[in-house]
Enzyme design. Structure first.
Site, PDB file in Angstrom:
ATOM      1  N   ASP A 206       0.861  -1.172   0.000  1.00 61.40           N
ATOM      2  CA  ASP A 206       0.000   0.000   0.000  1.00 61.40           C
ATOM      3  C   ASP A 206       0.901   1.226   0.000  1.00 61.40           C
ATOM      4  OD1 ASP A 206      -1.911   1.917   0.319  1.00 61.40           O
ATOM      5  OD2 ASP A 206      -2.972   0.873   1.941  1.00 61.40           O
TER       6      ASP A 206
ATOM      7  N   ASP B 214      -3.032   2.487  -5.892  1.00 62.88           N
ATOM      8  CA  ASP B 214      -1.879   2.498  -4.978  1.00 62.88           C
ATOM      9  C   ASP B 214      -1.799   1.264  -4.090  1.00 62.88           C
ATOM     10  OD1 ASP B 214      -4.076   3.060  -3.395  1.00 62.88           O
ATOM     11  OD2 ASP B 214      -2.953   4.382  -2.073  1.00 62.88           O
ATOM     12  N   GLU B 215      -2.475   0.199  -4.474  1.00 65.32           N
ATOM     13  CA  GLU B 215      -2.558  -0.936  -3.554  1.00 65.32           C
ATOM     14  C   GLU B 215      -2.649  -2.247  -4.334  1.00 65.32           C
ATOM     15  OE1 GLU B 215      -5.925  -0.368  -0.947  1.00 65.32           O
ATOM     16  OE2 GLU B 215      -5.855  -2.469  -0.332  1.00 65.32           O
TER      17      GLU B 215
END
Ligand code: MG
Length: 407
Positions: free
Chosen positions: A5, A99-100
Site C-alpha cells: 500500500d 496504490d494498492e
C-alpha cells in the site's frame, strides 16, 4: 502473500513533482464542495483525513497546500510503478486500486529466498525512483497481509509468521478487520463484543445469534478472528476491457431511452464477462452528443463484479452525474443535451476464478437484517448472479433474445 500500500499516494506524487512542497502539509482536493482525496502525513497531524470536506480541512489546516486532483497523472505513475517495479517480482499481482495490490510471491521465493527481501527491494526501488514510500505487509494469507501493512504505515514493513496470525489479529480493534464497517461494529458492540479477541472468544452459536441469524456472516467472523482466509490472489486479466455501445435511430433527450440502452449494454457486457471467466472493477459510461463531441465518466468499485444487476446501477449513477440530473428526478425527464450514442464498458478485469465472489461481511449483515430467518440466506447479489447465470444457460440453448432481465 504481500500486501503493498503506497503511502498518501496522490500527495506523495505531488510532492515528488513539486519538491519545494516537501515537509509541508499537502492536501489533494480543492473547491468549496469537494472532499479530501489524500493528505500528506504532515497534513494528517492537523487532523486532516481522506473523505473529509475540503472546507473542513481548510479550517483545520489553514496553511495547508491545497491542490486539485490530477487522476491522469496518478494513474500514469501507478502504471509505471507496477510495470517497472512490482511486475519484476512476479506476475501473480492483484491490483486493488492505483496504490494498492496483493502479490503471491510463493513462486518468486525460489529466486528471492525470503519474502522480506522482496518487500525491502520494492520499498527501496519505489522510494528512490518515484519518491513514494510504501508499506508492506507479509503473511500467509491476504487478510493478515493487509492488516499487517495497515499496521506498518507509514513507510514500514511487517511480517507476521503463520504461527502468530491468530495472536496478531486478536490484538486488533473490531474495525481492524477489513469488512467490519460501522454497522457491523455497532451490532457486535451491542452484544458485548468490543475487540477481535472478544469475537474469537465467542462460540459459533452465539456468533450466529449476534449476526441476526446469518450463519454465513458468523462463519466469516469466526475465520477472520482467527486470522484465517482462503482467498487467492487474482491477477489482472490479459484482456483490458469489454464494452457495448449503440447509436440511436434518431438523437434523443429521453432519459428513459438512454437508460434502456445502457441496460442492454450492461446485459451484453456482463454475459461476455461470464463467458470469458472475467470480473470487472471499473465501469465507464460513454455518451456521444448530437454535435459528435463525446464524454466519458468512470467509477471503480471496491470488488469486481460480472452481473448486469451490479453494473447497471453504477451506469445510471454515472449518467446522472454526467448530465447533471438532480438526485430526486426519476427517469421521466428530458436531458439537457441530445444524445446520439450511448454505451458502457467494464475494465480493471480480473480472472473470476481467483476473484472474491464472496460477499463482504457488511453485505452479509445487510442480508441478515433483511431476512431474520434462522437459515443462512444467500445475499441479494448472490441470488441475482445465479439468476443471470440461469439466463446465460437459457440463451445458449434458445438464442440471445429468448429471455431477458425484467426491470
Ligand atoms: Mg495507500
Amino acid at each position: 502473500m504481500l500486501h503493498i500500500d503506497m503511502d498518501a499516494f496522490y500527495a506523495s506524487l505531488e510532492v515528488a513533482r513539486h519538491p519545494e512542497l516537501r515537509g509541508q502539509p499537502v492536501i489533494i482536493g480543492t473547491g468549496p464542495r469537494s472532499v479530501v482525496s489524500a493528505a500528506s502525513y504532515e497534513a494528517r497531524r492537523y487532523g486532516v483525513n481522506s473523505a473529509m470536506a475540503s472546507a473542513r480541512a481548510r479550517q483545520l489546516c489553514p496553511n495547508g497546500v491545497f491542490l486539485p486532483v490530477d487522476m491522469k497523472y496518478y494513474r500514469m505513475m501507478s502504471h509505471r510503478i507496477f510495470d517497472e517495479v512490482f511486475s519484476r517480482v512476479t506476475d501473480r499481482i492483484e491490483q486493488v486500486s492505483v496504490d494498492e495490490c496483493y502479490m503471491d510471491v510463493s513462486a518468486a521465493l525460489l529466486r528471492w529466498d525470503r519474502p522480506s527481501a522482496i518487500g525491502a527491494w520494492m520499498r527501496r526501488e519505489v522510494a528512490s525512483r518515484y519518491h513514494v514510500t510504501c508499506s508492506v505487509g507479509i503473511a500467509a494469507n491476504k487478510l493478515v497481509a493487509k492488516m499487517a501493512s495497515t499496521n506498518a504505515k507509514p513507510d514500514g514493513m511487517l511480517l507476521i509468521p503463520v504461527s502468530r496470525h491468530a495472536e496478531f489479529v486478536q490484538m486488533m480493534p473490531l474495525r481492524g478487520i477489513p469488512g467490519i464497517g460501522p454497522a457491523l461494529e455497532k451490532r457486535l458492540v451491542a452484544w458485548g463484543v468490543n475487540s477481535v479477541a472478544d469475537l474469537a472468544a465467542m462460540g459459533e452459536d452465539a456468533l450466529v445469534r449476534a449476526c441476526g441469524g446469518s450463519a454465513t456472516l458468523a462463519h466469516g467472523l469466526y475465520l477472520a478472528s482467527r486470522g484465517l482466509d482462503e482467498r487467492v490472489v487474482a491477477p489482472r486479466a490479459q484482456e483490458k476491457s469489454v464494452g457495448a455501445e449503440r447509436t440511436f435511430d434518431e438523437d434523443t433527450r429521453d432519459m428513459r431511452r438512454v437508460c434502456g440502452l445502457l441496460r442492454w449494454a450492461c446485459d451484453d457486457v456482463a454475459s461476455t464477462l461470464r463467458r470469458r471467466g472475467l470480473m470487472a472493477r471499473t465501469v465507464t459510461v460513454k455518451l456521444r452528443f448530437a454535435d459528435l463531441t463525446y464524454m466519458t465518466k468512470a467509477h471503480t468499485m471496491e470488488k469486481p463484479v460480472d452481473t448486469a444487476s451490479a453494473l447497471y446501477p453504477q451506469c445510471v449513477a454515472l449518467l446522472r452525474a454526467m448530465m447533471d440530473v438532480p438526485p430526486a428526478a426519476g427517469e421521466d425527464i428530458s436531458l439537457s443535451r441530445e444524445i446520439r450514442l450511448a454505451g458502457m464498458s467494464a475494465s480493471g478485469l480480473v480472472e473470476a476464478a481467483g476473484a472474491v465472489i464472496q460477499p463482504t461481511l457488511d453485505d452479509l449483515l445487510e442480508e441478515a437484517d433483511a431476512d431474520d430467518a434462522a437459515a443462512p440466506a444467500p445475499t441479494k447479489a448472490t441470488r441475482l448472479r445465479e439468476a443471470e447465470q440461469a439466463l446465460d444457460a437459457v440463451r445458449r440453448k434458445y438464442g440471445v433474445k429468448a429471455a431477458s432481465l425484467g426491470l
